[in-house]
Design a protein around this motif. Structure first.
Motif, mmCIF file in Angstrom:
data_model
loop_
_atom_site.group_PDB
_atom_site.id
_atom_site.type_symbol
_atom_site.label_atom_id
_atom_site.label_comp_id
_atom_site.label_asym_id
_atom_site.label_seq_id
_atom_site.Cartn_x
_atom_site.Cartn_y
_atom_site.Cartn_z
ATOM 1 N N GLY A 30 0.923 -1.207 0.127
ATOM 2 C CA GLY A 30 -0.286 -0.013 -0.044
ATOM 3 C C GLY A 30 0.814 0.896 0.005
ATOM 4 O O GLY A 30 0.333 2.227 0.511
ATOM 5 N N HIS A 31 1.834 1.303 0.091
ATOM 6 C CA HIS A 31 3.098 2.401 -0.174
ATOM 7 C C HIS A 31 3.908 2.385 -1.356
ATOM 8 O O HIS A 31 4.307 1.470 -1.557
ATOM 9 N N ASP A 32 4.472 3.642 -1.744
ATOM 10 C CA ASP A 32 5.119 3.906 -3.104
ATOM 11 C C ASP A 32 6.430 3.440 -2.666
ATOM 12 O O ASP A 32 6.744 3.985 -1.896
ATOM 13 N N ILE A 33 7.612 2.820 -3.481
ATOM 14 C CA ILE A 33 8.342 2.771 -3.366
ATOM 15 C C ILE A 33 9.195 2.915 -4.191
ATOM 16 O O ILE A 33 10.340 3.890 -4.091
ATOM 17 N N ILE A 34 8.974 3.208 -5.568
ATOM 18 C CA ILE A 34 9.422 3.955 -6.772
ATOM 19 C C ILE A 34 8.950 4.749 -7.720
ATOM 20 O O ILE A 34 7.153 3.680 -7.917
ATOM 21 N N GLN A 35 8.984 5.594 -7.767
ATOM 22 C CA GLN A 35 8.376 6.302 -8.730
ATOM 23 C C GLN A 35 9.413 7.241 -9.673
ATOM 24 O O GLN A 35 10.221 8.014 -9.212
ATOM 25 N N ILE A 36 8.916 7.141 -11.012
ATOM 26 C CA ILE A 36 10.267 7.665 -12.078
ATOM 27 C C ILE A 36 8.676 8.874 -12.987
ATOM 28 O O ILE A 36 7.745 8.446 -13.833
ATOM 29 N N HIS A 37 8.930 10.023 -12.790
ATOM 30 C CA HIS A 37 8.069 11.071 -13.153
ATOM 31 C C HIS A 37 8.667 10.628 -15.304
ATOM 32 O O HIS A 37 9.815 11.342 -15.238
ATOM 33 N N ASN A 38 7.207 10.667 -15.829
ATOM 34 C CA ASN A 38 7.657 10.733 -16.881
ATOM 35 C C ASN A 38 7.794 12.947 -17.489
ATOM 36 O O ASN A 38 6.312 13.059 -17.657
ATOM 37 N N GLU A 39 8.568 13.462 -17.567
ATOM 38 C CA GLU A 39 8.838 14.673 -18.235
ATOM 39 C C GLU A 39 9.462 15.562 -19.405
ATOM 40 O O GLU A 39 9.461 16.613 -19.396
ATOM 41 N N SER A 40 10.303 14.732 -19.338
ATOM 42 C CA SER A 40 11.712 15.259 -20.403
ATOM 43 C C SER A 40 10.296 15.225 -21.937
ATOM 44 O O SER A 40 9.932 14.328 -22.661
ATOM 45 N N VAL A 41 10.723 15.838 -22.948
ATOM 46 C CA VAL A 41 10.590 16.629 -23.991
ATOM 47 C C VAL A 41 11.553 16.113 -24.972
ATOM 48 O O VAL A 41 12.882 16.084 -24.329
ATOM 49 N N GLN A 42 11.598 15.513 -25.749
ATOM 50 C CA GLN A 42 12.406 14.509 -26.851
ATOM 51 C C GLN A 42 12.388 15.227 -28.130
ATOM 52 O O GLN A 42 11.476 15.429 -28.681
ATOM 53 N N ILE A 43 13.444 15.983 -28.541
ATOM 54 C CA ILE A 43 13.989 16.653 -29.930
ATOM 55 C C ILE A 43 14.216 15.662 -30.519
ATOM 56 O O ILE A 43 15.549 15.129 -30.903
ATOM 57 N N GLN A 44 13.746 15.723 -31.788
ATOM 58 C CA GLN A 44 14.154 14.675 -32.620
ATOM 59 C C GLN A 44 14.118 14.979 -34.620
ATOM 60 O O GLN A 44 13.790 15.409 -35.077
ATOM 61 N N PRO A 45 15.358 15.863 -34.291
ATOM 62 C CA PRO A 45 15.683 16.189 -36.239
ATOM 63 C C PRO A 45 16.013 15.260 -37.224
ATOM 64 O O PRO A 45 16.335 13.772 -36.227
ATOM 65 N N PHE A 46 15.370 15.299 -38.203
ATOM 66 C CA PHE A 46 16.216 14.067 -38.719
ATOM 67 C C PHE A 46 15.915 15.149 -40.438
ATOM 68 O O PHE A 46 15.962 15.849 -40.994
ATOM 69 N N THR A 47 16.355 14.210 -41.400
ATOM 70 C CA THR A 47 15.992 14.397 -42.862
ATOM 71 C C THR A 47 16.204 13.441 -43.636
ATOM 72 O O THR A 47 16.793 12.242 -43.023
ATOM 73 N N GLY A 48 15.852 13.354 -45.089
ATOM 74 C CA GLY A 48 15.640 12.003 -45.738
ATOM 75 C C GLY A 48 15.654 12.995 -46.929
ATOM 76 O O GLY A 48 15.373 13.607 -47.409
ATOM 77 N N LEU A 49 16.081 11.591 -48.181
ATOM 78 C CA LEU A 49 16.421 11.915 -48.764
ATOM 79 C C LEU A 49 16.080 10.502 -49.818
ATOM 80 O O LEU A 49 16.111 8.552 -49.604
ATOM 81 N N LEU A 50 15.353 10.846 -50.943
ATOM 82 C CA LEU A 50 14.489 9.461 -52.311
ATOM 83 C C LEU A 50 15.231 10.347 -53.085
ATOM 84 O O LEU A 50 15.117 11.179 -53.590
ATOM 85 N N CYS A 51 15.820 8.763 -54.238
ATOM 86 C CA CYS A 51 16.044 9.081 -55.464
ATOM 87 C C CYS A 51 15.607 8.196 -56.056
ATOM 88 O O CYS A 51 15.282 6.588 -55.765
ATOM 89 N N ARG A 52 14.822 8.799 -57.210
ATOM 90 C CA ARG A 52 14.010 7.795 -57.712
ATOM 91 C C ARG A 52 14.898 7.514 -59.811
ATOM 92 O O ARG A 52 14.787 8.824 -60.630
ATOM 93 N N PRO A 53 15.636 6.466 -59.669
ATOM 94 C CA PRO A 53 16.241 6.908 -60.982
ATOM 95 C C PRO A 53 15.738 5.848 -62.366
ATOM 96 O O PRO A 53 15.826 6.370 -63.696
ATOM 97 N N ASN A 54 15.060 5.672 -62.011
ATOM 98 C CA ASN A 54 13.638 5.133 -63.556
ATOM 99 C C ASN A 54 12.613 4.932 -62.862
ATOM 100 O O ASN A 54 11.794 4.949 -61.396
#
Length: 626
Positions: A454-478
């Motif tokens: 009946g008692h809390d023994i562990i707590q991990i709070h979800n507070e972090s913001v995730q920064i996700q830079p990305f890049t993508g390349l598409l090549c269509r030869p035919n």
């Protein structure tokens, strides 16, 4: 030169006159082939014989880009260039001669600038307010005017633009912001999505040892392996059994003053494990002669008539998280739904679409078992062919974020981190498309919470913001092949606060204390995909338009060592200091004519140990592209 320009004008005039004189147009004529010039009237709303207005832009009645051939609706004015007829030139037939082999209606109407028989768009002079004359003097005047007046066809869209169901890049042009071909279903075959592979959960796990110790005094029986009866017990005898003797001999006898004991079993007055998750860690029975001390006695305990006493002590432990063989998994917040990999169901192309991803992960690492995850998403084009915004929300049937250690493991439907993704087309040619952008993962997943008695023994709070830079390349030869490469970083902008009970063994006697902030390791994702068209149906009325085969290779690695938060009998860190995950994915895109794309696939790990997140992943992705 004047004669040549006059000849060009004649060919253009002949073709224009034929188009004006034509009673009807075939379906499939592309809007990019017609342009308003000179003093032609602007497009107007026309009505069909049944009285229903044919409004340009109304796809059910009249589409300003493509006329559907409805005999009740005249072709839209945007498709009918209306220059004044050239005197002395008779109309030519609309349809090609039947004797011309291999020539289709579309071929006949296509204004191909590469063909020597086609009019040169750049050489056509502007339309005059007066009817043109066929005399040499008038041609000379028109030549002089053409050198001073801008050519109305000079900035026109390519006259050989493909039909809307064409899978070539020619129907995607960022230079024309009024064009939305890139947002249509027909563009999918030119720019298919990467399927993906990522399990998506946090790699961090709790490693906590919860110890429950017991001790009491008991009377012992005489023998090589004595038994013990707890003082003040309810009459069960014996309560504890000796396993073997240890320690020094007393008085030269064969008996010793200390014995190891076996785990008590019911019926007994001895204390048992506090819950099913605790394992017996062993214990001892030490001869103390009286119950006033816990110190071993050197006296001979063979005379039981004097009320000889023994001190019994043993303990149970529960280990949660920390290893593949953990008694109880204890992952970070948002199991399988915390960290979103943008390349899953991703294309460098910007589109209007809604989608749903389903993934079944078999035997997920860290003791988490099977996990079913859904991702619902929406992408909206903000600037045609250039900018889109995307929303994603993962939901999973997985290990519950709340666990009561006094009960068996709990599984639940968990909502993950909501992610906002902005995408920009940075470079676009007929064969190449380069995009980039930024994803922001917001901490909407539940906190991790463990309770006991009946008692809390562990707590991990979800507070972090995730920064996700990305890049993508598409090549269509035919027209058959498309290749894609993708890179993403996943960086935690902050840490998650960790709280631990000061008395894990007896939580009601302790309280939650702040132990520190845990920051997720930075991840790098590299993805490579190859797609090939294996089936195309040219019939626009067919339900299945095309089938594409897809093969992918995915690599995920940590770019830094894992963070660690520690407290007595408690650590919180990554399962492994460095991860190098390599998976292969194989699937097919089934493209339907109503804008629906269904993608079944399978992903398999190519490494083992903790770099193997799951045994296999079964995938189904559904896109609806408007």
């Amino acid at each position: 030169m004047r004669g040549k320009k006059g000849m060009r004008l004649s060919r253009r005039a002949v073709l224009v006159a034929a188009m004006v004189a034509a009673p009807s147009f075939p379906s499939g004529v592309v809007a990019g082939d017609a342009h308003w010039v000179g003093d032609c009237p602007p497009p107007v709303v026309v009505s069909s014989p049944d009285g229903v207005p044919c409004v340009p832009g109304d796809s059910t009645r009249l589409n300003p880009h493509v006329w559907n051939g409805d005999p009740n609706c005249p072709p839209p004015p945007s498709l009918v260039p209306s220059p004044r007829p050239i005197e002395g030139v008779a109309p030519i037939p609309l349809m090609p001669p039947e004797s011309t082999p291999g020539q289709t209606t579309d071929d006949y109407f296509r204004l191909d600038t590469d063909s020597p028989s086609s009019p040169d768009a750049s050489s056509v002079p502007p339309q005059e307010s007066q009817p043109p004359s066929s005399s040499p003097e008038s041609f000379s005047q028109q030549d002089d005017a053409a050198q001073q007046t801008p050519d109305p066809f000079a900035n026109a869209a390519p006259v050989d633009a493909p039909a809307a169901n064409n899978t070539d890049f020619n129907n995607i042009s960022a230079s024309d912001l009024s064009s939305s071909f890139a947002s249509t279903q027909s563009s999918f075959s030119s720019a298919p999505t990467i399927i993906g592979d990522f399990q998506g959960g946090g790699l961090a796990q709790i490693n906590a040892t919860i110890t429950q110790a017991y001790s009491f005094h008991a009377t012992g029986t005489r023998g090589a392996l004595p038994t013990f009866d707890r003082l003040g017990g309810g009459g069960f005898n014996p309560d504890v059994l000796a396993a073997s003797g240890t320690g020094q001999s007393i008085g030269g006898s064969a008996f010793t003053n200390q014995f190891s004991i076996v785990e008590p079993i019911p019926p007994t007055d001895a204390d048992l494990a506090p819950s099913s998750g605790f394992l017996f860690q062993g214990g001892t029975a030490t001869y103390t002669e009286t119950n006033a001390t816990q110190t071993a006695s050197t006296a001979d305990y063979t005379d039981l008539g004097n009320g000889d006493q023994w001190f019994i002590e043993y303990e149970y432990q529960q280990v949660i998280g920390g290893s593949e063989g953990a008694v109880r998994p204890a992952p970070s917040p948002g199991v399988s739904v915390r960290r979103v990999k943008i390349s899953e169901n991703f294309s460098p192309e910007v589109r209007d679409r809604g989608f749903v991803n389903y993934s079944f992960f078999n035997d997920t690492y860290g003791g988490l078992g099977d996990i079913s995850r859904f991702v619902v998403g929406l992408e909206k084009v903000l600037v045609d062919d250039l900018v889109s915004i995307e929303l994603r929300l993962p939901i999973a049937a997985t290990y519950a974020s709340y666990q009561n250690l006094d009960q068996p493991e709990d599984r639940d439907m968990e909502i993950g981190n909501f992610t906002l993704i902005s995408k920009f087309a940075l470079l676009r040619t007929e064969r190449l498309l380069w995009s980039g952008g930024l994803g922001i993962g917001t901490p909407t997943a539940d906190d991790t919470r463990f309770t006991m008695r009946g008692h809390d023994i562990i707590q991990i709070h979800n507070e972090s913001v995730q920064i996700q830079p990305f890049t993508g390349l598409l090549c269509r030869p035919n027209s058959d092949w498309a290749f894609q490469a993708y890179m993403q970083l996943d960086v935690a902008a902050g840490g998650d606060p960790v709280y631990v009970n000061t008395n894990l063994s007896n939580p009601n006697a302790g309280n939650l204390n702040y132990a520190g902030d845990f920051r997720d390791s930075t991840l790098m994702h590299l993805d490579f995909a190859a797609s090939r068209g294996v089936y195309r149906n040219r019939d626009q009325q067919a339900r299945l338009n095309s089938i594409l085969a897809n093969a992918e290779l995915h690599y995920t690695s940590t770019l830094e060592g894992s963070d660690t938060v520690s407290a007595p009998n408690f650590t919180y860190t990554n399962l492994k200091d460095q991860f190098d995950i390599v998976n292969a994915t194989f699937g097919s895109h089934f493209v339907f004519n109503n804008g629906l794309i269904v993608t079944p696939a399978m992903s398999v790990p190519l490494r083992d140990g903790l770099d193997e997140q799951f045994d296999y992943e079964a995938i189904v992705q559904v896109n609806y592209i408007r």
